[in-house]
Write a protein that holds these residues in place. Sequence first.
Motif, PDB file in Angstrom:
ATOM      1  N   VAL A 158       0.837  -1.199   0.000  1.00  0.00           N
ATOM      2  CA  VAL A 158       0.000   0.000   0.000  1.00  0.00           C
ATOM      3  C   VAL A 158       0.872   1.249   0.000  1.00  0.00           C
ATOM      4  CG1 VAL A 158      -1.761   1.262   1.286  1.00  0.00           C
ATOM      5  CG2 VAL A 158      -1.777  -1.235   1.275  1.00  0.00           C
ATOM      6  N   VAL A 196       0.498   5.326   0.652  1.00  0.00           N
ATOM      7  CA  VAL A 196      -0.409   6.329   1.203  1.00  0.00           C
ATOM      8  C   VAL A 196       0.155   7.706   0.883  1.00  0.00           C
ATOM      9  CG1 VAL A 196      -1.496   7.213   3.296  1.00  0.00           C
ATOM     10  CG2 VAL A 196      -1.056   4.766   3.071  1.00  0.00           C
ATOM     11  N   ASP A 197      -0.579   8.472   0.113  1.00  0.00           N
ATOM     12  CA  ASP A 197      -0.170   9.826  -0.252  1.00  0.00           C
ATOM     13  C   ASP A 197      -0.795  10.792   0.753  1.00  0.00           C
ATOM     14  OD1 ASP A 197       0.443  12.267  -1.352  1.00  0.00           O
ATOM     15  OD2 ASP A 197      -0.590  11.899  -3.252  1.00  0.00           O
ATOM     16  N   THR A 198       0.024  11.379   1.600  1.00  0.00           N
ATOM     17  CA  THR A 198      -0.491  12.309   2.607  1.00  0.00           C
ATOM     18  C   THR A 198      -0.225  13.767   2.237  1.00  0.00           C
ATOM     19  OG1 THR A 198       1.524  12.178   3.943  1.00  0.00           O
ATOM     20  CG2 THR A 198      -0.242  10.597   4.448  1.00  0.00           C
ATOM     21  N   ALA A 256      -1.844  13.254  10.138  1.00  0.00           N
ATOM     22  CA  ALA A 256      -2.157  12.201   9.177  1.00  0.00           C
ATOM     23  C   ALA A 256      -0.873  11.617   8.589  1.00  0.00           C
ATOM     24  CB  ALA A 256      -3.060  12.739   8.071  1.00  0.00           C
ATOM     25  N   THR A 257       0.082  12.481   8.285  1.00  0.00           N
ATOM     26  CA  THR A 257       1.363  12.014   7.757  1.00  0.00           C
ATOM     27  C   THR A 257       2.106  11.177   8.789  1.00  0.00           C
ATOM     28  OG1 THR A 257       1.526  13.909   6.280  1.00  0.00           O
ATOM     29  CG2 THR A 257       3.576  12.751   6.780  1.00  0.00           C
ATOM     30  N   GLU A 258       2.096  11.639  10.038  1.00  0.00           N
ATOM     31  CA  GLU A 258       2.758  10.866  11.098  1.00  0.00           C
ATOM     32  C   GLU A 258       2.081   9.514  11.285  1.00  0.00           C
ATOM     33  OE1 GLU A 258       4.182  11.189  15.765  1.00  0.00           O
ATOM     34  OE2 GLU A 258       2.945  12.788  14.914  1.00  0.00           O
ATOM     35  N   LEU A 259       0.762   9.502  11.306  1.00  0.00           N
ATOM     36  CA  LEU A 259       0.022   8.252  11.462  1.00  0.00           C
ATOM     37  C   LEU A 259       0.391   7.261  10.359  1.00  0.00           C
ATOM     38  CD1 LEU A 259      -2.177   6.441  12.694  1.00  0.00           C
ATOM     39  CD2 LEU A 259      -3.841   7.693  11.296  1.00  0.00           C
ATOM     40  N   ALA A 260       0.412   7.721   9.116  1.00  0.00           N
ATOM     41  CA  ALA A 260       0.749   6.845   7.992  1.00  0.00           C
ATOM     42  C   ALA A 260       2.158   6.288   8.141  1.00  0.00           C
ATOM     43  CB  ALA A 260       0.604   7.601   6.676  1.00  0.00           C
ATOM     44  N   ASN A 261       3.095   7.136   8.564  1.00  0.00           N
ATOM     45  CA  ASN A 261       4.485   6.694   8.710  1.00  0.00           C
ATOM     46  C   ASN A 261       4.673   5.743   9.890  1.00  0.00           C
ATOM     47  OD1 ASN A 261       6.613   8.029   6.794  1.00  0.00           O
ATOM     48  ND2 ASN A 261       4.934   9.471   7.072  1.00  0.00           N
ATOM     49  N   LEU A 282       2.392   3.771  11.181  1.00  0.00           N
ATOM     50  CA  LEU A 282       1.757   2.517  10.811  1.00  0.00           C
ATOM     51  C   LEU A 282       2.639   1.738   9.834  1.00  0.00           C
ATOM     52  CD1 LEU A 282      -0.712   0.822  11.327  1.00  0.00           C
ATOM     53  CD2 LEU A 282      -1.863   2.019   9.476  1.00  0.00           C
ATOM     54  N   ALA A 283       3.180   2.412   8.828  1.00  0.00           N
ATOM     55  CA  ALA A 283       4.054   1.741   7.865  1.00  0.00           C
ATOM     56  C   ALA A 283       5.287   1.154   8.550  1.00  0.00           C
ATOM     57  CB  ALA A 283       4.476   2.716   6.773  1.00  0.00           C
TER      58      ALA A 283
END
Length: 121
Positions: free
Chosen positions: A77, A79-81, A88-93, A95-96
């Motif tokens: 996946v 995710v373009d933040t 939101a960017t921190e959450l995506a990072n 989680l990744a």
Amino acid sequence: MTPFGARLRALRQARGVSLARMAADLGVSPAYLSALEHGRRGRPPFAFVQRVIVYFNVIWDEAEELTRLAELSHPRVVVDTAGLSPEATELANVLARDISRLTRQQAADLLRRVKREIEGR
């Protein structure tokens, strides 16, 4: 394993169909079907999902669910933040970076919580 792969395998096993038999009936290789079930292949094409629905004679909600699971089954996946909040960017990072450390139960609990938040329940 992807959500679609898990459901595909469960359907196949519940009906007592071998992987080789199902692959032959659907016109795909056993290696492809195995890769789908184990999450080594990405999202299956819509036409393949429809063939699976017909093959197992699933209807209504179950067919919709199978289609939905296929859409959510890409194992890699992105995710373009861009343009989203720093959170939101921190959450995506986070989680990744850390998703592999979650237990299956922790991942399921987190998924339920996120869905509840998004759906407003």
